[in-house]
Each structure stands twice: as structure tokens, then as C-alpha cells.
Write a protein that holds these residues in place. Structure first.
Motif, PDB file in Angstrom:
ATOM      1  N   ILE A 113      98.179 -90.075  12.957  1.00 15.15           N
ATOM      2  CA  ILE A 113      98.879 -91.294  13.128  1.00 15.15           C
ATOM      3  C   ILE A 113      98.671 -92.052  12.100  1.00 15.15           C
ATOM      4  CG2 ILE A 113      98.981 -93.452  14.518  1.00 15.15           C
ATOM      5  CD1 ILE A 113      99.906 -91.046  16.013  1.00 15.15           C
ATOM      6  N   PRO A 114      99.641 -92.264  11.084  1.00 14.72           N
ATOM      7  CA  PRO A 114      99.796 -92.897   9.751  1.00 14.72           C
ATOM      8  C   PRO A 114     100.043 -94.290   9.789  1.00 14.72           C
ATOM      9  CG  PRO A 114     101.924 -91.982  10.310  1.00 14.72           C
ATOM     10  CD  PRO A 114     101.181 -91.620  11.463  1.00 14.72           C
ATOM     11  N   ASP A 115     100.336 -94.902  10.923  1.00 12.84           N
ATOM     12  CA  ASP A 115     100.635 -96.603  11.057  1.00 12.84           C
ATOM     13  C   ASP A 115      99.552 -97.173  10.583  1.00 12.84           C
ATOM     14  OD1 ASP A 115     101.691 -98.781  11.684  1.00 12.84           O
ATOM     15  OD2 ASP A 115     102.281 -98.347  13.586  1.00 12.84           O
ATOM     16  N   GLU A 116      99.465 -97.737   9.489  1.00  9.76           N
ATOM     17  CA  GLU A 116      98.321 -98.762   8.948  1.00  9.76           C
ATOM     18  C   GLU A 116      98.374 -99.969   9.772  1.00  9.76           C
ATOM     19  OE1 GLU A 116      96.181 -97.827   6.775  1.00  9.76           O
ATOM     20  OE2 GLU A 116      97.161 -95.641   6.580  1.00  9.76           O
ATOM     21  N   ALA A 117      99.699-100.517  10.085  1.00  8.51           N
ATOM     22  CA  ALA A 117      99.651-101.576  10.729  1.00  8.51           C
ATOM     23  C   ALA A 117      98.947-101.726  12.047  1.00  8.51           C
ATOM     24  CB  ALA A 117     101.046-101.947  10.864  1.00  8.51           C
ATOM     25  N   ALA A 118      99.009-100.556  12.693  1.00  2.55           N
ATOM     26  CA  ALA A 118      98.466-100.402  14.059  1.00  2.55           C
ATOM     27  C   ALA A 118      96.790-100.492  14.072  1.00  2.55           C
ATOM     28  CB  ALA A 118      98.653 -99.020  14.627  1.00  2.55           C
ATOM     29  N   PHE A 119      96.358 -99.944  13.129  1.00  2.00           N
ATOM     30  CA  PHE A 119      94.800-100.009  12.974  1.00  2.00           C
ATOM     31  C   PHE A 119      94.478-101.388  12.652  1.00  2.00           C
ATOM     32  CE2 PHE A 119      95.469 -95.671  11.843  1.00  2.00           C
ATOM     33  CZ  PHE A 119      94.728 -94.957  12.715  1.00  2.00           C
ATOM     34  N   ASP A 120      95.309-102.342  11.953  1.00  2.00           N
ATOM     35  CA  ASP A 120      94.805-103.517  11.512  1.00  2.00           C
ATOM     36  C   ASP A 120      94.935-104.316  12.764  1.00  2.00           C
ATOM     37  OD1 ASP A 120      94.602-102.920   8.792  1.00  2.00           O
ATOM     38  OD2 ASP A 120      96.619-103.811   8.287  1.00  2.00           O
ATOM     39  N   ARG A 121      95.916-104.186  13.553  1.00  2.00           N
ATOM     40  CA  ARG A 121      96.314-104.906  14.740  1.00  2.00           C
ATOM     41  C   ARG A 121      94.784-104.713  15.667  1.00  2.00           C
ATOM     42  NH1 ARG A 121     101.374-102.987  14.452  1.00  2.00           N
ATOM     43  NH2 ARG A 121     100.963-101.483  16.390  1.00  2.00           N
ATOM     44  N   ILE A 122      94.428-103.613  15.768  1.00  2.00           N
ATOM     45  CA  ILE A 122      93.419-103.351  16.541  1.00  2.00           C
ATOM     46  C   ILE A 122      92.171-103.885  16.189  1.00  2.00           C
ATOM     47  CG2 ILE A 122      92.049-101.253  17.280  1.00  2.00           C
ATOM     48  CD1 ILE A 122      94.359 -99.582  17.525  1.00  2.00           C
ATOM     49  N   VAL A 123      92.009-103.748  14.757  1.00  2.00           N
ATOM     50  CA  VAL A 123      90.712-104.490  14.400  1.00  2.00           C
ATOM     51  C   VAL A 123      90.714-105.937  14.603  1.00  2.00           C
ATOM     52  CG1 VAL A 123      89.354-105.035  12.120  1.00  2.00           C
ATOM     53  CG2 VAL A 123      90.088-102.694  12.658  1.00  2.00           C
ATOM     54  N   ARG A 124      91.879-106.618  14.357  1.00  2.00           N
ATOM     55  CA  ARG A 124      91.986-107.944  14.725  1.00  2.00           C
ATOM     56  C   ARG A 124      91.657-108.353  16.070  1.00  2.00           C
ATOM     57  NH1 ARG A 124      96.315-107.538  11.131  1.00  2.00           N
ATOM     58  NH2 ARG A 124      97.839-107.591  12.644  1.00  2.00           N
ATOM     59  N   ARG A 125      92.135-107.582  17.100  1.00  2.00           N
ATOM     60  CA  ARG A 125      91.686-107.583  18.578  1.00  2.00           C
ATOM     61  C   ARG A 125      90.516-107.443  18.799  1.00  2.00           C
ATOM     62  NH1 ARG A 125      96.498-106.187  22.365  1.00  2.00           N
ATOM     63  NH2 ARG A 125      94.950-106.964  23.957  1.00  2.00           N
ATOM     64  N   ILE A 126      89.657-106.411  18.172  1.00  2.00           N
ATOM     65  CA  ILE A 126      88.464-106.468  18.242  1.00  2.00           C
ATOM     66  C   ILE A 126      87.714-107.765  17.759  1.00  2.00           C
ATOM     67  CG2 ILE A 126      86.407-105.205  17.505  1.00  2.00           C
ATOM     68  CD1 ILE A 126      88.274-102.460  17.457  1.00  2.00           C
ATOM     69  N   GLU A 127      87.991-108.232  16.668  1.00  2.00           N
ATOM     70  CA  GLU A 127      87.432-109.152  15.980  1.00  2.00           C
ATOM     71  C   GLU A 127      87.639-110.651  16.904  1.00  2.00           C
ATOM     72  OE1 GLU A 127      87.634-107.756  11.360  1.00  2.00           O
ATOM     73  OE2 GLU A 127      89.018-109.373  12.227  1.00  2.00           O
ATOM     74  N   GLY A 128      88.798-110.582  17.483  1.00  2.00           N
ATOM     75  CA  GLY A 128      88.887-111.509  18.424  1.00  2.00           C
ATOM     76  C   GLY A 128      87.858-111.737  19.857  1.00  2.00           C
ATOM     77  N   THR A 129      87.391-110.650  20.081  1.00  2.00           N
ATOM     78  CA  THR A 129      86.287-110.703  21.140  1.00  2.00           C
ATOM     79  C   THR A 129      85.086-111.128  20.783  1.00  2.00           C
ATOM     80  OG1 THR A 129      85.945-108.451  20.950  1.00  2.00           O
ATOM     81  CG2 THR A 129      87.781-108.790  22.316  1.00  2.00           C
ATOM     82  N   GLY A 130      83.905-111.146  21.424  1.00  2.00           N
ATOM     83  CA  GLY A 130      82.572-111.108  21.023  1.00  2.00           C
ATOM     84  C   GLY A 130      82.081-109.759  20.549  1.00  2.00           C
ATOM     85  N   ALA A 131      83.023-108.780  20.485  1.00  2.00           N
ATOM     86  CA  ALA A 131      82.179-107.472  20.289  1.00  2.00           C
ATOM     87  C   ALA A 131      81.287-107.349  18.940  1.00  2.00           C
ATOM     88  CB  ALA A 131      83.514-106.279  19.906  1.00  2.00           C
ATOM     89  N   ILE A 132      81.715-108.159  18.034  1.00  2.00           N
ATOM     90  CA  ILE A 132      81.093-107.956  16.484  1.00  2.00           C
ATOM     91  C   ILE A 132      79.708-108.563  16.893  1.00  2.00           C
ATOM     92  CG2 ILE A 132      80.910-108.640  14.133  1.00  2.00           C
ATOM     93  CD1 ILE A 132      83.052-106.746  14.875  1.00  2.00           C
ATOM     94  N   ARG A 133      79.535-109.831  17.440  1.00  2.00           N
ATOM     95  CA  ARG A 133      78.314-110.533  17.533  1.00  2.00           C
ATOM     96  C   ARG A 133      77.673-109.754  18.658  1.00  2.00           C
ATOM     97  NH1 ARG A 133      77.421-112.816  22.023  1.00  2.00           N
ATOM     98  NH2 ARG A 133      79.635-113.138  22.625  1.00  2.00           N
ATOM     99  N   ARG A 134      77.954-109.249  19.674  1.00  2.00           N
ATOM    100  CA  ARG A 134      77.344-108.403  20.569  1.00  2.00           C
ATOM    101  C   ARG A 134      76.574-107.147  19.886  1.00  2.00           C
ATOM    102  NH1 ARG A 134      80.694-107.082  25.817  1.00  2.00           N
ATOM    103  NH2 ARG A 134      78.753-106.173  26.391  1.00  2.00           N
ATOM    104  N   THR A 135      77.274-106.729  18.890  1.00  2.00           N
ATOM    105  CA  THR A 135      76.576-105.453  18.043  1.00  2.00           C
ATOM    106  C   THR A 135      75.680-106.141  17.232  1.00  2.00           C
ATOM    107  OG1 THR A 135      78.922-104.377  18.279  1.00  2.00           O
ATOM    108  CG2 THR A 135      77.474-103.394  16.753  1.00  2.00           C
TER     109      THR A 135
END
Length: 321
Positions: free
Chosen positions: A252-274
Motif C-alpha cells: 500500500i503506497p498511500d503515505e497520507a494513510a500512514f500519517d493519519r493512523i499515526v496521528r490517531r494513535i498519538e491522540g490516544t493514551g497509547a504513547i504514554r502507556r507504552t
């Protein structure tokens, strides 16, 4: 060795270990061109460093250095096999073995490195060591196979993922700490805490890499469907993220899709929990290493942790010299 240049005593030992490895690589034949660059570009050599520190600087340098060289050969073999599975294109700033020489040669090169590891162990006193060095190989290969089978799966759990990286990454660090400590003893004893401390350190190190991958625009883990702990945490908090992850797949070459997914991950508490999980494992490992290492070795260990993990320690007293 760039990472260790401010720690000359350990840097010198790691250079000796690298020289042993370079001497083991064949000078002629098909594997010379493949393996010589791998031993010339040594990386951080964290596993040999942990082994040397666990053994102590004054303990049987010949024995410790050859054991550390064997450990690093095994690590290099695992990296080559990882790159085959993950279609890795770059490692340590250079094209991977599989990219340069193809899958078949990369497989043979990884096997050859395991042979070189065994050759480095020749002459060591096996009765002074815990069962080495192959105890970790079965679990490591099982973990690699599980990672391959679980690509793009959104049914993984935090506990399952941590168990996998314990085997995939943690066991080599555990081997380094326990083997080094065992060599230092007149007869091996009390190595269980050191085994666990190395395991905790290795888990923290892998999770650190998992977070770094989300900050790297290449997003190699996401591209290959390796959903790491922060992704799994994010799915717990934001189930709708499954919709976007379901659209991913090989190629899958869609760079924007990866950017969107990472922004959604950052919008949760996932980074802090890790980060909290990293901190927990680091504090547990540091408590054991501080009580088992000599003062000089502890200072080097603490410096290494600060370089790798910065302010992750919860109990800052563990970091004091």
C-alpha cells in the motif's frame, strides 16, 4: 566505535570483540564479501557491552570477549533473517544483505553467522556457564514465526505482544547479562535475577524502537503489518482505528494513510502507556544491575541507559553515580 567513544575503557573492549569477529570472517570465498561489511559496521554492540559489564572488566578477558563475539554473531544472524521476513531495505545506514545479495544468499549468510558463533565458543569452559548459547533459539524462532503469522492482525493483546518481544529481543539481552555474570562466579549461582534483569532491559529496548518507528516517516512496522504495543494500546482506546488499519496491506503506497493512523494513535493514551511500560521494565532491571555490578561497571551501565532512554527512570536514585 561512535556510540561508546566517551567511555574509553568499554570502547576498547568492544573494539577487541569486533577484532575477534573480523578475524573469524573468511578472507576469501563467497561469504567474505557478504559478511566483512557486517563486522566492519558494528552498530552499538549493546549485547556484548552488557555481557562485559555483567562479567566485570577484570574477568577472564579472553573468555568474555569470545563469548561476547559469539553473542553478537547470533544477533547479526537474527537481523539478517528479520530483514528477509520484513523485506528490510536498509540496516545501519547501508543496504541490507537481502537487498544486496538476494534471499537465498541472505539465508545462507545468516546460517554462516550462527556457525561463526559456535566457533567462537570453542574452548570456553561450558561447566561455568548456564546452558548456552542455544537455549534462547527455540523461543526466538517461535516468536519470529508468530510475528510472521500475525501480520495485519488486530486481535493481538498487550500481554501476547510483550511475551513475543520477550522471546524475540529480550532473551538475547538476558543471555548477555546471565552469561557474563556466570563467568564472573567461581561456580554459577544466583544468575536468575540477572537473567530477568537482562530480559527487562531487552523488552524496554524493543519498546523504545517501537515508539521510534512511529516517529519515522518510513513507518516500517506499520507497512509490514507488525502492529506493536502502542498500536495495540491505541486499538483498545479507539476501536474505530480498525477501519483504517484494515485498509493497509502489502504494497500500500498511500503515505497520507500512514500519517493519519499515526496521528490517531498519538491522540490516544497509547504513547504514554507504552512509555510507562518501558519505565517499569527499566526500573526493575536497574535495581538488579545496581546490586550485582561493581561500581565501575554500574557507572558504564547507567551512562548507557541515559544515552538510550533519557529520563525514563521513575526512581531517579537508581541513576545516581
Amino acid at each position: 566505535m561512535g556510540f561508546w567513544q566517551d567511555q574509553p575503557k568499554l570502547n576498547e573492549r568492544l573494539n577487541q570483540i569486533q577484532e575477534i569477529m573480523q578475524a573469524e570472517v573468511p578472507r576469501t570465498g563467497r561469504f567474505s564479501a557478504v559478511l566483512t561489511p557486517l563486522t566492519a559496521q558494528s552498530g552499538k554492540m549493546l549485547r556484548p557491552a552488557l555481557l562485559v559489564l555483567s562479567a566485570g572488566f577484570s574477568t577472564s578477558p579472553w573468555e568474555v570477549n569470545h563469548l561476547a563475539a559469539a553473542l553478537e554473531f547470533l544477533h547479526l544472524a537474527s537481523l539478517i533473517h528479520d530483514d528477509i521476513i520484513d523485506h528490510g531495505r536498509e540496516r545501519r545506514g547501508q543496504p541490507t544483505v537481502v537487498r544486496q545479495h538476494g534471499t537465498a544468499m541472505a539465508l545462507y549468510a545468516g546460517d554462516y553467522l550462527i556457525f561463526l558463533a559456535a566457533r567462537c565458543l570453542y574452548g570456553l569452559e561450558a561447566d561455568r556457564l548456564p546452558r548456552l548459547p542455544m537455549d534462547f533459539m527455540g523461543p526466538l524462532l517461535e516468536a519470529e514465526a508468530e510475528q510472521l503469522e500475525s501480520r495485519f492482525s488486530m486481535e493481538q493483546t498487550p500481554a501476547g505482544y510483550l511475551a513475543r518481544i520477550e522471546a524475540k529481543t529480550g532473551l538475547l539481552f538476558s543471555l548477555a547479562s546471565s552469561a557474563g555474570f556466570a563467568v564472573r562466579q567461581e561456580s554459577p549461582h544466583d544468575i536468575e535475577p540477572m537473567k530477568r534483569a537482562g530480559l527487562d532491559f531487552g523488552i524496554a529496548f524493543q519498546l523504545r524502537d517501537d515508539l521510534a518507528d512511529l516517529s519515522d516517516s518510513a513507518y516500517s512496522d506499520l507497512r509490514e503489518g507488525n502492529f506493536t504495543l502502542p498500536v495495540i494500546f491505541a486499538l483498545e482506546e479507539d476501536p474505530a482505528l480498525k477501519v483504517e488499519l484494515a485498509d493497509l496491506g502489502p504494497g500500500i503506497p498511500d503515505e497520507a494513510a500512514f500519517d493519519r493512523i499515526v496521528r490517531r494513535i498519538e491522540g490516544t493514551g497509547a504513547i504514554r502507556r507504552t512509555q510507562a511500560v518501558i519505565r517499569d521494565h527499566l526500573n526493575r532491571s536497574a535495581a538488579v544491575f545496581r546490586s550485582h555490578l561493581g561500581a565501575e561497571e554500574w557507572r558504564h551501565y547507567e551512562w548507557m541507559n541515559q544515552q538510550l532512554f533519557g529520563g525514563y527512570y521513575e526512581d531517579q536514585s537508581l541513576c545516581e553515580n
